[in-house]
Structure formats: structure tokens, C-alpha cells
Design a protein around this motif. Structure first.
Motif, short mmCIF file in Angstrom:
data_model
loop_
_atom_site.label_atom_id
_atom_site.label_comp_id
_atom_site.label_asym_id
_atom_site.label_seq_id
_atom_site.Cartn_x
_atom_site.Cartn_y
_atom_site.Cartn_z
N GLN A 111 0.83 -1.19 0.00
CA GLN A 111 0.00 0.00 0.00
C GLN A 111 0.88 1.25 0.00
O GLN A 111 1.99 1.24 0.54
N ALA A 112 0.39 2.30 -0.63
CA ALA A 112 1.07 3.60 -0.61
C ALA A 112 0.02 4.67 -0.37
O ALA A 112 -1.01 4.70 -1.06
N LYS A 113 0.29 5.53 0.60
CA LYS A 113 -0.69 6.56 0.96
C LYS A 113 -0.68 7.70 -0.07
O LYS A 113 0.39 8.12 -0.52
N PRO A 114 -1.84 8.21 -0.42
CA PRO A 114 -1.91 9.30 -1.41
C PRO A 114 -1.40 10.62 -0.84
O PRO A 114 -1.49 10.87 0.37
N LYS A 115 -0.82 11.44 -1.72
CA LYS A 115 -0.46 12.82 -1.40
C LYS A 115 -1.37 13.75 -2.21
O LYS A 115 -1.84 13.37 -3.27
N VAL A 116 -1.57 14.97 -1.69
CA VAL A 116 -2.54 15.87 -2.32
C VAL A 116 -1.92 17.26 -2.50
O VAL A 116 -1.26 17.78 -1.60
N VAL A 130 -4.08 14.26 -6.82
CA VAL A 130 -3.88 13.19 -5.84
C VAL A 130 -2.94 12.17 -6.48
O VAL A 130 -3.23 11.65 -7.56
N PHE A 131 -1.83 11.88 -5.82
CA PHE A 131 -0.81 11.05 -6.47
C PHE A 131 -0.04 10.21 -5.46
O PHE A 131 -0.18 10.39 -4.25
N GLY A 132 0.75 9.26 -6.01
CA GLY A 132 1.60 8.43 -5.17
C GLY A 132 0.85 7.35 -4.41
O GLY A 132 1.38 6.82 -3.44
N PHE A 133 -0.37 6.98 -4.83
CA PHE A 133 -1.14 6.00 -4.06
C PHE A 133 -1.16 4.63 -4.75
O PHE A 133 -0.99 4.51 -5.96
N TYR A 134 -1.38 3.61 -3.94
CA TYR A 134 -1.50 2.23 -4.41
C TYR A 134 -2.23 1.45 -3.33
O TYR A 134 -1.94 1.65 -2.14
N PRO A 135 -3.20 0.60 -3.66
CA PRO A 135 -3.67 0.21 -4.98
C PRO A 135 -4.46 1.31 -5.70
O PRO A 135 -4.59 2.42 -5.18
N MET A 136 -5.02 0.97 -6.87
CA MET A 136 -5.61 1.96 -7.75
C MET A 136 -6.92 2.54 -7.21
O MET A 136 -7.25 3.69 -7.49
#
Length: 495
Positions: free
Chosen positions: A125-130, A149-155
Motif C-alpha cells: 500500500q502507498a498513501k496518497p499525497k494531495v 492526488v498522487f503516489g497512491f496504491y492500490p488503484m
């Protein structure tokens, strides 16, 4: 050997099985962090004889690590706690996780002539940045706002806009786009209309994602301004030279005044004052009234050595494709058009703090106007604190020789060092238990393994329980892990 109570049965099964294997699956871990893939084994007649033991970890048909006469790591980021193998710990430590590390792992234990194999599913998992680029909205006019909103996973992600806590209708979110590091990004837009009497707009970009314990909200306050009215200059027919001179002088003075009013100005660098190891941090600097062609440079000053943070190309906020900063030390620049050919530039740098690399660092943001070798404006960001919250494994118990049981727990990737830990056990009011602890290797921060030994007979009481409590400067309150005979499913707080 007979062991009373359901707890020991669940922890290491019955003595009639020559080899038992236990895993914790599925597990979730954060992109870029370390994780412990838990796998424990119990033999019928301890202690473990290493001459009969072989451990193999594999992933997608590839052997990652093997324990036999020696420990062989075929993946540089994989390791095992060698001293703890004798206690039945075959867990794999995997460092600096990437998106491609997600999947099913195989833990195979051979204790000749018996063998067992179990699988562990790891979810990355990757936390989103805003980022919400700042704009200059006009009172009584429509304004198009964008939330990157970027840098997140899963989709899977949900993005909405709020005004005064209420959802704004009419927003739209783009389909997720994949970045080079495997994470995703989206852009959400909404058009808002301010009233003629409004002084400002207070809005929020609301993000929900599986990696977050709760919704992530980015607030923005937009100060409204009056739309500049066009000034028409009547053509004057003059015949006297003196009138022409005074007109020219007046124009020069007016232009000088306008330039003074609209010269480049910078905000202070905005960002959190407490950083967590391995979790990306955003620093934002805004330049107002920037001439076209203005350049922005970020640098990092560490122990007297200043290095450049490479920027991405400038992106116009009216473009359909957002340009987003990558994780690590990378800058992203966004511009919003103003009047008279000026732009507002939002420059952000995404920093993933590491121990030693970012302590005492000074980040600088500099603005250069076109064809100028001199710094027009410069701001600094410093005096922030780096910390790492301890990540706890489950309490594991294995039988020893005689009438004893050894229980263990690991606290991983905490920073700074000074962690206070305590073991306690009993029924009703718990009493402190002597314990040992030693450091174990970690890619970032500090990690320890703590053990205590408890008399086996204590587990015959259905009210018996074991608790580990710890406190650390990165935590707001005490945290603990607990197991009991009646509740072997593990209890914890703050984890």
C-alpha cells in the motif's frame, strides 16, 4: 509434554505432530518501508537441531533466501534473524518494499524427515499525497479548481470536494494514471461560483483510500479579489509639445508604480514540522506575480554541502494531464495564469525522510526571473523533527525444555532510540515479568526483539493473559499487544 489451556494449543499445536508451521496471512505493508513476513515452526522435541533443519523462502518461482548449513540470501533486500531460528522463528524480513513485492510468498520448513509449507500473501500500500494549486479567483465569477492526488496504491480511490463540510456537486475525477514507480495519480476538478459579497472561499479536497486509517482532507482558503476593469485611454489630439511631454512622463510613472505593485513575491515554505521515517512529506512554496519564464530551484543543504533537487518541467494548471512529483527528493511546479501576462507558480517538493540523511537539513526554494542570474526571492525550511513510530509484530510463544514457555515480540523501525518497554502477565491485576531485549538490523530506524520466559502451568488458568506495553516519543499514548487463553486472537491499541 502436556500444556494446559487453549492458548498454547493455538500457538504451537499439540505434541503429537513432529513439525508444525504457522503463518500470518494476509499482511499489508507500506511502499518503501520494511516488513516482516511471519512464519514460525514448532518441533516435537525441542531444542531445534540445526543439522536437521532447512528453511526456504520463495516468491514467484524464485528462491529469495535459504537456511541450511549456512544462510544464503539470493535477494539483497531479504534477511532472517539468525539467532532466533533456534526459537522456531523462520520469518523473512524484506526491506525497501516496491510495488512488485506484492503477491504470495512460500515459507517451506524441512526438519528431516518431516516438511511443511505455508503461503503468506503480502499486499503493498502507498498513501496518497494531495496538492491544490493556489489560484486568484474573482468575486462573483466562476473558478475552476483542481486537486492533484498522487503516489497512491492500490488503484481504487474516491475523491470529492467539500464546502463547509458539505459535498459539492458537479465535481469530476479523471481515470487513474500509472506513474513510473507503479503508483497512481488522479485529478479531480470542480467549478465554484462565489457570491458578490463573499470575502473568501473555504473548500476541501476529500480523499478515501484503502491505505488510510481515515479520510485524508486537504483544505484551501481562496481570498477573492475584484476583477480588474480595463482602462480605456481616450485618444487626445494635441498640438502642444509640452502636453506630449507631460503625458509621456505620466505613463512612465504609472508603469513604474504598476511594476512595484506586481513584482514577484514569495510565500513562506509550508510543510509539517514533524516528519515520519519512510512517509513522504510535501513542502510547498508559492510565487505570486511571476513573469513568464520564471524558474524555480530547490536545494538541500546538509552538513555544509548544498545539492540541487531536480525539478520536473513546468505544468500549466489548465492542461489535461497533471505532472506530479515523484517520491524521494523531486520537485513539481504548477502555474496559474494571472492578468497582464503574470502567473502564480506553486512549487512543491516531495521528500521521503530517512535516518541520517535529512536530520539538520535546510531546504531552500529560490525564484529566478527570465534571463536573470541573480536570485529574485529565496525562502528556507528548517528546524523540523524526524521520528519513526514503532511497528509491532504479534506476540509469539514457543515451548522450551522443561516446564517453560518463551514469548517474544518485535518492535520495528522506530526513531529516535529511547523506547521504554514492559512485559506483564497474570490474572486480574497483571504483574511485571523479567524480560530481555536486543537490537536487530533494520533498513531505517531502530528495531528490537524482546523475550520473556513464563512457567507453562500458568496457561492452565483460563483467565491468564500476557501483555507487552511500550512508550516512545513518537507516540501520543502508551501502546500494547496482548494475548490470553480465552482471547488468543490478539488484542492491541494504537496499532
Amino acid at each position: 509434554m502436556e500444556v494446559g489451556g487453549a492458548l498454547l494449543f493455538l500457538l504451537f499445536s499439540s505434541a503429537c505432530d513432529a513439525l508444525q508451521l504457522f503463518v500470518n496471512s494476509p499482511q499489508a505493508a507500506t511502499l518503501g518501508a520494511d516488513t516482516l513476513l511471519q512464519c514460525h515452526f514448532v518441533v516435537e522435541n525441542p531444542p531445534v537441531d540445526m543439522s536437521y533443519l532447512s528453511i526456504t523462502w520463495s516468491f514467484k518461482g524464485k528462491t529469495l533466501l535459504k537456511v541450511g548449513d549456512m544462510v544464503q540470501a539470493f535477494e539483497p533486500r531479504a534477511r532472517i534473524d539468525e539467532p532466533d531460528i533456534l526459537n522456531g522463528n523462520a520469518s523473512l524480513i524484506l526491506s525497501n518494499l516496491t510495488i512488485n513485492d506484492g503477491g504470495t510468498y512460500s515459507c517451506s520448513v524441512l526438519y528431516s524427515p518431516f516438511s511443511k509449507e505455508e503461503t503468506v500473501t503480502l499486499k503493498i500500500q502507498a498513501k496518497p499525497k494531495v496538492i491544490i494549486p493556489e489560484q486568484v479567483p474573482f468575486r462573483g465569477k466562476e473558478t475552476l479548481l483542481k486537486c492533484y492526488v498522487f503516489g497512491f496504491y492500490p488503484m481504487e480511490i474516491a475523491v470529492s470536494w467539500l464546502k463547509n463540510g458539505q459535498i459539492l456537486p458537479g465535481s469530476s475525477t479523471s481515470k487513474p494514471l500509472r506513474d513510473e514507480d507503479g503508483t497512481f495519480n488522479v485529478t479531480s476538478t470542480v467549478t465554484v461560483l462565489s457570491g458578490d459579497s463573499d470575502a473568501s472561499l473555504n473548500l476541501s479536497c476529500h480523499v478515501q483510500h484503502p491505505s488510510l486509517p481515515g479520510p485524508l482532507q486537504k483544505d484551501v482558503e481562496l481570498l477573492l479579489t475584484e476583477e480588474e476593469k480595463g482602462v480605456s485611454v481616450a485618444a487626445l489630439v494635441v498640438s502642444m509639445v509640452v502636453i506630449l511631454v507631460f503625458t509621456a512622463v505620466g505613463l512612465l510613472l504609472f508603469r513604474k508604480y504598476a511594476r512595484e505593485q506586481e513584482k514577484l513575491k514569495m510565500s513562506e515554505i509550508r510543510g509539517p514540522r514533524v516528519w515520519t521515517l519512510g512517509e513522504p512529506v510535501q513542502l510547498l512554496c508559492v510565487g505570486y506575480h511571476c513573469p513568464e519564464g520564471t524558474e524555480i530551484k530547490w536545494t538541500k543543504l546538509h552538513k555544509g554541502h548544498e545539492t540541487m533537487i531536480n525539478p520536473n518541467p513546468m505544468t500549466d494548471c489548465q492542461d489535461t494531464e497533471p505532472l506530479l512529483g515523484e517520491e524521494g527528493h523531486k520537485a513539481a511546479n504548477f502555474k496559474v495564469k494571472e492578468r497582464r501576462g503574470y502567473v502564480t507558480i506553486n512549487s512543491a517538493v516531495i521528500v521521503t525522510p530517512t535516518m541520517g540523511e535529512d536530520e539538520g537539513v535546510v531546504f531552500k526554494c529560490r525564484f529566478f526571473t527570465k534571463d536573470s542570474k541573480k536570485i529574485n526571492e529565496e525562502k528556507e525550511f528548517k528546524d523540523f523533527k524526524i521520528q519513526g513510530k514503532p511497528q509491532a509484530t504479534d506476540i509469539k510463544c514457543v515451548p522450551l525444555d522443561g516446564n517453560s514457555v518463551q514469548c517474544s515480540l518485535e518492535l520495528l523501525r522506530f526513531y529516535p532510540k529511547g523506547l521504554q518497554l514492559k512485559w506483564s502477565s497474570g490474572t486480574g491485576s497483571l504483574k511485571d515479568v523479567p524480560f530481555e531485549e536486543h537490537e536487530i538490523g533494520a533498513a531505517s530506524g531502530f528495531s528490537i526483539r524482546s523475550t520473556c520466559v513464563i512457567n507453562e502451568d500458568a496457561f492452565t488458568d483460563p483467565n491468564f493473559k500476557i501483555r507487552v506495553t511500550w512508550e516512545h516519543s513518537s507516540l501520543d499514548d502508551l501502546e500494547y499487544k496482548e494475548i490470553s487463553v480465552t482471547d488468543p486472537g490478539k488484542r492491541s491499541n494504537g496499532i
